[in-house]
Scaffold this motif. Structure first.
Motif, PDB file in Angstrom:
ATOM      1  N   THR A   1      37.317  48.226  31.413  1.00 12.19           N
ATOM      2  CA  THR A   1      38.358  48.695  30.500  1.00 12.19           C
ATOM      3  C   THR A   1      39.323  47.598  30.064  1.00 12.19           C
ATOM      4  OG1 THR A   1      39.879  49.273  32.283  1.00 12.19           O
ATOM      5  CG2 THR A   1      38.312  50.985  31.568  1.00 12.19           C
ATOM      6  N   GLY A   2      39.375  46.503  30.814  1.00 17.43           N
ATOM      7  CA  GLY A   2      40.343  45.447  30.542  1.00 17.43           C
ATOM      8  C   GLY A   2      41.741  45.790  31.016  1.00 17.43           C
ATOM      9  N   SER A   3      41.871  46.893  31.747  1.00 14.30           N
ATOM     10  CA  SER A   3      43.171  47.375  32.201  1.00 14.30           C
ATOM     11  C   SER A   3      43.567  46.766  33.538  1.00 14.30           C
ATOM     12  CB  SER A   3      43.143  48.892  32.375  1.00 14.30           C
ATOM     13  OG  SER A   3      42.827  49.515  31.167  1.00 14.30           O
ATOM     14  N   PRO A   4      44.859  46.442  33.700  1.00 13.38           N
ATOM     15  CA  PRO A   4      45.322  46.009  35.020  1.00 13.38           C
ATOM     16  C   PRO A   4      45.306  47.189  35.975  1.00 13.38           C
ATOM     17  CG  PRO A   4      47.157  46.190  33.485  1.00 13.38           C
ATOM     18  CD  PRO A   4      45.908  46.473  32.708  1.00 13.38           C
ATOM     19  N   ARG A   5      44.955  46.926  37.220  1.00 13.50           N
ATOM     20  CA  ARG A   5      44.863  47.979  38.238  1.00 13.50           C
ATOM     21  C   ARG A   5      45.423  47.462  39.553  1.00 13.50           C
ATOM     22  NH1 ARG A   5      41.846  52.760  37.087  1.00 13.50           N
ATOM     23  NH2 ARG A   5      42.553  53.060  39.202  1.00 13.50           N
ATOM     24  N   VAL A   6      45.840  48.384  40.392  1.00 14.06           N
ATOM     25  CA  VAL A   6      46.257  48.080  41.755  1.00 14.06           C
ATOM     26  C   VAL A   6      45.447  48.983  42.681  1.00 14.06           C
ATOM     27  CG1 VAL A   6      48.159  48.077  43.410  1.00 14.06           C
ATOM     28  CG2 VAL A   6      48.571  47.393  41.035  1.00 14.06           C
ATOM     29  N   PHE A   7      44.843  48.386  43.703  1.00 16.92           N
ATOM     30  CA  PHE A   7      44.004  49.118  44.649  1.00 16.92           C
ATOM     31  C   PHE A   7      44.585  48.991  46.053  1.00 16.92           C
ATOM     32  CE2 PHE A   7      41.311  47.660  41.189  1.00 16.92           C
ATOM     33  CZ  PHE A   7      40.664  48.822  40.817  1.00 16.92           C
ATOM     34  N   ARG A   8      44.543  50.086  46.809  1.00 14.91           N
ATOM     35  CA  ARG A   8      44.942  50.068  48.218  1.00 14.91           C
ATOM     36  C   ARG A   8      43.781  49.539  49.056  1.00 14.91           C
ATOM     37  NH1 ARG A   8      44.744  54.615  50.333  1.00 14.91           N
ATOM     38  NH2 ARG A   8      43.606  55.561  48.635  1.00 14.91           N
ATOM     39  N   ALA A   9      44.054  48.663  49.990  1.00 15.07           N
ATOM     40  CA  ALA A   9      43.006  48.101  50.850  1.00 15.07           C
ATOM     41  C   ALA A   9      42.244  49.204  51.565  1.00 15.07           C
ATOM     42  CB  ALA A   9      43.612  47.130  51.862  1.00 15.07           C
ATOM     43  N   ALA A  10      42.940  50.229  52.031  1.00 15.89           N
ATOM     44  CA  ALA A  10      42.296  51.313  52.770  1.00 15.89           C
ATOM     45  C   ALA A  10      41.310  52.093  51.909  1.00 15.89           C
ATOM     46  CB  ALA A  10      43.347  52.257  53.348  1.00 15.89           C
ATOM     47  N   GLY A  11      41.484  52.055  50.583  1.00 15.30           N
ATOM     48  CA  GLY A  11      40.610  52.792  49.693  1.00 15.30           C
ATOM     49  C   GLY A  11      39.345  52.039  49.291  1.00 15.30           C
ATOM     50  N   ILE A  12      39.292  50.737  49.588  1.00 12.01           N
ATOM     51  CA  ILE A  12      38.115  49.955  49.227  1.00 12.01           C
ATOM     52  C   ILE A  12      37.078  50.145  50.329  1.00 12.01           C
ATOM     53  CG2 ILE A  12      37.206  47.663  48.724  1.00 12.01           C
ATOM     54  CD1 ILE A  12      40.044  46.929  47.725  1.00 12.01           C
ATOM     55  N   LEU A  13      36.020  50.885  50.013  1.00 12.35           N
ATOM     56  CA  LEU A  13      35.009  51.247  51.002  1.00 12.35           C
ATOM     57  C   LEU A  13      33.896  50.216  51.104  1.00 12.35           C
ATOM     58  CD1 LEU A  13      34.695  55.021  50.062  1.00 12.35           C
ATOM     59  CD2 LEU A  13      36.228  53.941  51.742  1.00 12.35           C
ATOM     60  N   ALA A  14      33.605  49.523  49.997  1.00  9.49           N
ATOM     61  CA  ALA A  14      32.550  48.500  49.986  1.00  9.49           C
ATOM     62  C   ALA A  14      32.881  47.501  48.889  1.00  9.49           C
ATOM     63  CB  ALA A  14      31.186  49.133  49.725  1.00  9.49           C
ATOM     64  N   TRP A  15      32.430  46.271  49.063  1.00 12.25           N
ATOM     65  CA  TRP A  15      32.678  45.238  48.072  1.00 12.25           C
ATOM     66  C   TRP A  15      31.564  44.209  48.102  1.00 12.25           C
ATOM     67  CZ3 TRP A  15      35.058  45.950  52.619  1.00 12.25           C
ATOM     68  CH2 TRP A  15      35.003  44.940  53.564  1.00 12.25           C
ATOM     69  N   ASN A  16      31.379  43.566  46.946  1.00  7.12           N
ATOM     70  CA  ASN A  16      30.363  42.522  46.820  1.00  7.12           C
ATOM     71  C   ASN A  16      30.873  41.526  45.788  1.00  7.12           C
ATOM     72  OD1 ASN A  16      27.848  41.214  47.133  1.00  7.12           O
ATOM     73  ND2 ASN A  16      27.086  42.223  45.309  1.00  7.12           N
ATOM     74  N   ARG A  17      30.965  40.255  46.175  1.00  6.12           N
ATOM     75  CA  ARG A  17      31.385  39.220  45.235  1.00  6.12           C
ATOM     76  C   ARG A  17      30.261  38.960  44.256  1.00  6.12           C
ATOM     77  NH1 ARG A  17      31.290  33.626  44.656  1.00  6.12           N
ATOM     78  NH2 ARG A  17      30.023  33.419  46.508  1.00  6.12           N
ATOM     79  N   LEU A  18      30.597  38.906  42.985  1.00  7.90           N
ATOM     80  CA  LEU A  18      29.608  38.676  41.942  1.00  7.90           C
ATOM     81  C   LEU A  18      29.708  37.242  41.436  1.00  7.90           C
ATOM     82  CD1 LEU A  18      30.116  41.950  39.907  1.00  7.90           C
ATOM     83  CD2 LEU A  18      28.380  41.472  41.623  1.00  7.90           C
ATOM     84  N   LYS A  19      28.604  36.722  40.942  1.00 10.10           N
ATOM     85  CA  LYS A  19      28.624  35.387  40.349  1.00 10.10           C
ATOM     86  C   LYS A  19      29.365  35.456  39.031  1.00 10.10           C
ATOM     87  CE  LYS A  19      24.470  33.910  42.608  1.00 10.10           C
ATOM     88  NZ  LYS A  19      23.108  33.423  42.472  1.00 10.10           N
ATOM     89  N   ALA A  20      29.944  34.344  38.613  1.00  6.92           N
ATOM     90  CA  ALA A  20      30.787  34.297  37.416  1.00  6.92           C
ATOM     91  C   ALA A  20      30.062  34.779  36.170  1.00  6.92           C
ATOM     92  CB  ALA A  20      31.306  32.876  37.210  1.00  6.92           C
ATOM     93  N   ASN A  21      28.748  34.565  36.056  1.00 10.42           N
ATOM     94  CA  ASN A  21      28.054  34.970  34.847  1.00 10.42           C
ATOM     95  C   ASN A  21      27.834  36.462  34.742  1.00 10.42           C
ATOM     96  OD1 ASN A  21      26.110  35.240  36.812  1.00 10.42           O
ATOM     97  ND2 ASN A  21      24.540  34.071  35.768  1.00 10.42           N
ATOM     98  N   HIS A  22      28.267  37.234  35.732  1.00 10.52           N
ATOM     99  CA  HIS A  22      28.173  38.702  35.671  1.00 10.52           C
ATOM    100  C   HIS A  22      29.426  39.346  35.135  1.00 10.52           C
ATOM    101  CE1 HIS A  22      24.946  38.461  38.994  1.00 10.52           C
ATOM    102  NE2 HIS A  22      24.377  38.619  37.809  1.00 10.52           N
ATOM    103  N   ALA A  23      30.474  38.557  34.920  1.00 11.30           N
ATOM    104  CA  ALA A  23      31.749  39.123  34.450  1.00 11.30           C
ATOM    105  C   ALA A  23      31.583  39.666  33.036  1.00 11.30           C
ATOM    106  CB  ALA A  23      32.832  38.061  34.475  1.00 11.30           C
ATOM    107  N   GLY A  24      32.318  40.758  32.775  1.00 18.44           N
ATOM    108  CA  GLY A  24      32.359  41.309  31.427  1.00 18.44           C
ATOM    109  C   GLY A  24      31.319  42.265  31.209  1.00 18.44           C
TER     110      GLY A  24
END
Length: 70
Positions: free
Chosen positions: A47-70
């Motif tokens: 969406t391009g929108s700024p967001r704020v996330f609570r650490a407790a709400g992040i259930l899973a994460w995966n770092r993506l390579k730069a060419n996956h952005a957008g």
């Protein structure tokens, strides 16, 4: 999730599974801008929108390579 782990995400694009306070689950690709305490400040890449996330709400994460952005 340990909030201290979030510091290594600053400047990175990550994909997260997030549960909000109402129990709704979402999957998002975000660009991380900073963190303070239990909060992660980022931009949602869908969406391009700024967001704020609570650490407790992040259930899973995966770092993506730069060419996956957008």
């Amino acid at each position: 999730m340990n909030p201290r782990d979030m510091n290594k995400w600053v400047g990175q694009v990550v994909e997260i599974i997030y549960e909000d306070k109402s129990g709704n689950l979402t999957q998002r690709r975000i660009e991380v801008h900073g963190c303070r305490g239990e909060l992660l400040r980022a931009t949602c890449l869908a969406t391009g929108s700024p967001r704020v996330f609570r650490a407790a709400g992040i259930l899973a994460w995966n770092r993506l390579k730069a060419n996956h952005a957008g």
